[in-house]
Motif scaffolding. Structure first.
Motif, PDB file in Angstrom:
ATOM      1  N   ARG A   1      33.442  37.677  27.888  1.00  0.00           N
ATOM      2  CA  ARG A   1      33.468  36.264  27.485  1.00  0.00           C
ATOM      3  C   ARG A   1      33.079  35.367  28.653  1.00  0.00           C
ATOM      4  NH1 ARG A   1      39.171  33.531  26.893  1.00  0.00           N
ATOM      5  NH2 ARG A   1      38.852  33.789  29.139  1.00  0.00           N
ATOM      6  N   ASP A   2      33.642  35.655  29.831  1.00  0.00           N
ATOM      7  CA  ASP A   2      33.397  34.806  30.993  1.00  0.00           C
ATOM      8  C   ASP A   2      31.972  34.957  31.534  1.00  0.00           C
ATOM      9  OD1 ASP A   2      36.011  34.007  30.714  1.00  0.00           O
ATOM     10  OD2 ASP A   2      36.791  35.281  32.324  1.00  0.00           O
ATOM     11  N   SER A   3      31.355  36.128  31.288  1.00  0.00           N
ATOM     12  CA  SER A   3      29.984  36.337  31.762  1.00  0.00           C
ATOM     13  C   SER A   3      28.955  35.768  30.798  1.00  0.00           C
ATOM     14  CB  SER A   3      29.714  37.833  31.950  1.00  0.00           C
ATOM     15  OG  SER A   3      29.585  38.476  30.697  1.00  0.00           O
ATOM     16  N   GLY A   4      29.403  35.431  29.584  1.00  0.00           N
ATOM     17  CA  GLY A   4      28.477  34.923  28.571  1.00  0.00           C
ATOM     18  C   GLY A   4      27.926  35.997  27.661  1.00  0.00           C
TER      19      GLY A   4
ATOM     20  N   THR B   1      24.950  40.515  28.522  1.00  0.00           N
ATOM     21  CA  THR B   1      24.946  39.271  29.295  1.00  0.00           C
ATOM     22  C   THR B   1      23.519  38.783  29.523  1.00  0.00           C
ATOM     23  OG1 THR B   1      27.011  39.855  30.444  1.00  0.00           O
ATOM     24  CG2 THR B   1      25.613  38.199  31.479  1.00  0.00           C
TER      25      THR B   1
ATOM     26  N   GLN C   1      40.755  43.429  29.334  1.00  0.00           N
ATOM     27  CA  GLN C   1      40.134  42.791  30.490  1.00  0.00           C
ATOM     28  C   GLN C   1      38.614  42.774  30.346  1.00  0.00           C
ATOM     29  OE1 GLN C   1      41.837  41.196  33.144  1.00  0.00           O
ATOM     30  NE2 GLN C   1      39.733  40.407  33.307  1.00  0.00           N
TER      31      GLN C   1
ATOM     32  N   ASP D   1      32.269  31.987  22.914  1.00  0.00           N
ATOM     33  CA  ASP D   1      33.612  31.449  23.087  1.00  0.00           C
ATOM     34  C   ASP D   1      34.478  31.833  21.897  1.00  0.00           C
ATOM     35  OD1 ASP D   1      33.756  28.988  21.050  1.00  0.00           O
ATOM     36  OD2 ASP D   1      31.760  29.053  21.943  1.00  0.00           O
TER      37      ASP D   1
ATOM     38  N   LEU E   1      37.635  39.883  28.141  1.00  0.00           N
ATOM     39  CA  LEU E   1      37.641  38.607  28.857  1.00  0.00           C
ATOM     40  C   LEU E   1      36.478  38.512  29.836  1.00  0.00           C
ATOM     41  CD1 LEU E   1      41.440  38.044  29.623  1.00  0.00           C
ATOM     42  CD2 LEU E   1      40.059  37.136  27.737  1.00  0.00           C
ATOM     43  N   ASP E   2      36.169  39.615  30.513  1.00  0.00           N
ATOM     44  CA  ASP E   2      35.043  39.613  31.454  1.00  0.00           C
ATOM     45  C   ASP E   2      33.730  39.331  30.724  1.00  0.00           C
ATOM     46  OD1 ASP E   2      36.783  40.164  33.516  1.00  0.00           O
ATOM     47  OD2 ASP E   2      36.303  42.322  33.607  1.00  0.00           O
TER      48      ASP E   2
ATOM     49  N   THR F   1      48.232  36.716  28.198  1.00  0.00           N
ATOM     50  CA  THR F   1      47.529  37.443  29.246  1.00  0.00           C
ATOM     51  C   THR F   1      47.140  38.826  28.721  1.00  0.00           C
ATOM     52  OG1 THR F   1      49.533  38.470  30.115  1.00  0.00           O
ATOM     53  CG2 THR F   1      48.933  36.300  30.998  1.00  0.00           C
TER      54      THR F   1
ATOM     55  N   ASP G   1      43.269  32.426  25.154  1.00  0.00           N
ATOM     56  CA  ASP G   1      44.060  32.328  26.383  1.00  0.00           C
ATOM     57  C   ASP G   1      45.516  31.949  26.116  1.00  0.00           C
ATOM     58  OD1 ASP G   1      42.030  33.032  28.228  1.00  0.00           O
ATOM     59  OD2 ASP G   1      41.183  31.016  28.107  1.00  0.00           O
TER      60      ASP G   1
END
Length: 434
Positions: A245-248, A187, A239, A252, A242-243, A416, A413
């Protein structure tokens, strides 16, 4: 489940991209010849292998050296690239015309042996005295050996140190770092703007997940051919994706798909736009050659948290067809491939660090820098490794495609975490008959 894939790249294309050795292959369609081969035949052998042009070139030189020492034996070599190899082998074995000596892969070893297409190595005269029992065990099941490892390799995190420095991030202590540390590390690199922290193109590979599961006391498969991991463990894996991906830490979904489609030589690590990626040690050279600079090898995160998940993997195997035309000639060829100076002087570490430990020690000073890097990593890692996993069950060759498919629905997405896990476990269980 619907899948949103704006890149327009099919999953078949993604699976064939060559990333992390994750390519699909057809399953054996029919039983092989049950005759058990001829003890002494006409000395004519069909010899099949897959690989790149450099591997084809040096393997032909090995064949030439073997023939120079073995009058009365002739060899018909059939080199191929990975996907085409399995397509051709499926047709050949199904038609009762299997090659005499061939390369095998752990994903398909049990499939071909179960269909009576491979001869037990115990029926051949091959010197295995310099191969460690643990290494031999990776090609054994039901008390027989159906593949002799050509060599060993291990998973590593390949890191571009120049990009880490450019990002102003400290190199981690890979003997103690956790998956959370890895996420923070990647990150921070991504947020610096110096490079992509990690491209995520290997998170859909079952071998990397298997290390994660083994660190938790589980495994991809059990000894009796069932799934060996629990839903919570795979949920934790997805998970984390995804974490990240969401943190950068990773890009994407569309960028991940595009990186997959580009192939290993155009993936972010090789092009200098990505700082880290998970690969096998025998893939280092190809990536460094494209990148044009040196990489650093770090251990997979999480090894110190509970128990080691890393292991020495057989890079590939030498196998002999059950319908071999001449057992004596085949024995001589495999023995030469494994044990001769002429063979290993040419092969070096391309098919993994030699399974023959005496030859491994002998060639270490001869290794090119990229192979020496992998050898040093494996030497440092070996004392801390756990026992290797079992030979994958019949039907496990589909695991790569299945995991890639559910991974794609997750990162877009469409599903889940729990749905992604359930889909993978349901589909793979059906394939392996669990």
């Amino acid at each position: 489940m619907k899948s949103t894939n704006p890149s327009g790249v099919s999953r078949r294309t993604l699976a064939k991209a060559g990333i992390f050795g994750a390519a699909t292959a057809p399953l054996l369609a029919a039983c092989g010849n049950g005759g058990g081969g001829a003890e002494k035949g006409d000395g004519e052998l069909d010899f099949w292998w897959w690989g790149s042009d450099p591997r084809h070139e040096y393997t032909q030189k090995i064949v030439d050296a073997f023939l120079a020492k073995n009058d009365g034996i002739t060899i018909k070599p059939s080199p191929n690239e990975f996907d085409s190899y399995w397509d051709a082998l499926n047709v050949s074995v199904s038609g009762g015309n299997a090659p005499d000596v061939l390369q095998q892969d752990e994903r398909y070893l049990r499939d071909y042996a179960d269909k009576n297409a491979l001869l037990a190595i115990e029926d051949l005269d091959i010197d295995l005295s310099n191969i460690e029992e643990g290494t031999l065990a990776t090609g054994q099941f039901e008390g027989k050996t159906y593949g002799i490892p050509t060599g060993v390799n291990a998973l590593a995190l390949l890191v571009n140190p120049a990009l880490v420095t450019a990002a102003g991030v400290a190199m981690p202590d890979d003997k103690t770092w956790t998956w959370a540390d890895f996420m923070q590390f990647t990150t921070d690199i991504s947020k610096s703007g110096a490079a992509i922290g990690n491209s995520a193109i290997t998170y859909s590979n079952e071998s990397l997940f298997n290390v994660f599961a083994r660190q938790r006391g589980e495994s991809l498969y059990t000894d009796d051919g069932k799934l060996g991991f629990t839903e919570p463990t795979m949920n934790a894996w997805w998970q984390m994706v995804l974490d990240m991906r969401d943190s950068g830490a990773i890009p994407d979904a569309s960028t991940i798909v595009e990186s997959f489609a580009a192939g290993q030589d155009q993936a972010p690590l090789a092009t200098g736009t990505g700082a880290t990626e998970f690969y096998w040690t025998n893939q280092i050279g190809a990536i460094q050659k494209v990148l044009g600079s040196d990489l650093v090898l770090l251990r997979v995160p999480g090894e110190s948290e509970n128990q080691p998940g890393l292991y020495l993997k057989s890079a590939m195997y030498w196998s002999v067809s059950r319908s071999v035309s001449d057992k004596a000639a085949a024995s001589k060829l495999v023995d030469f491939l494994l044990n001769s100076d002429e063979s290993l002087d040419l092969m070096l570490g391309d098919r993994g660090l030699p399974s023959n430990t005496a030859q491994r020690e002998r060639i270490l000073p001869m290794l090119p820098p990229d192979q020496k890097l992998g050898a040093d990593y494996i030497a440092a890692l070996t004392p801390d490794l756990g026992e290797g996993p079992v030979v994958p069950p019949i039907g496990s060759g589909t695991a790569a495609d299945i995991m890639l498919g559910v991974f794609e629905t997750l990162i877009f997405d469409d599903t889940t975490v729990e749905e992604t896990t359930a889909a993978f476990m349901e589909q793979l269980s059906a394939e392996i008959g669990a």
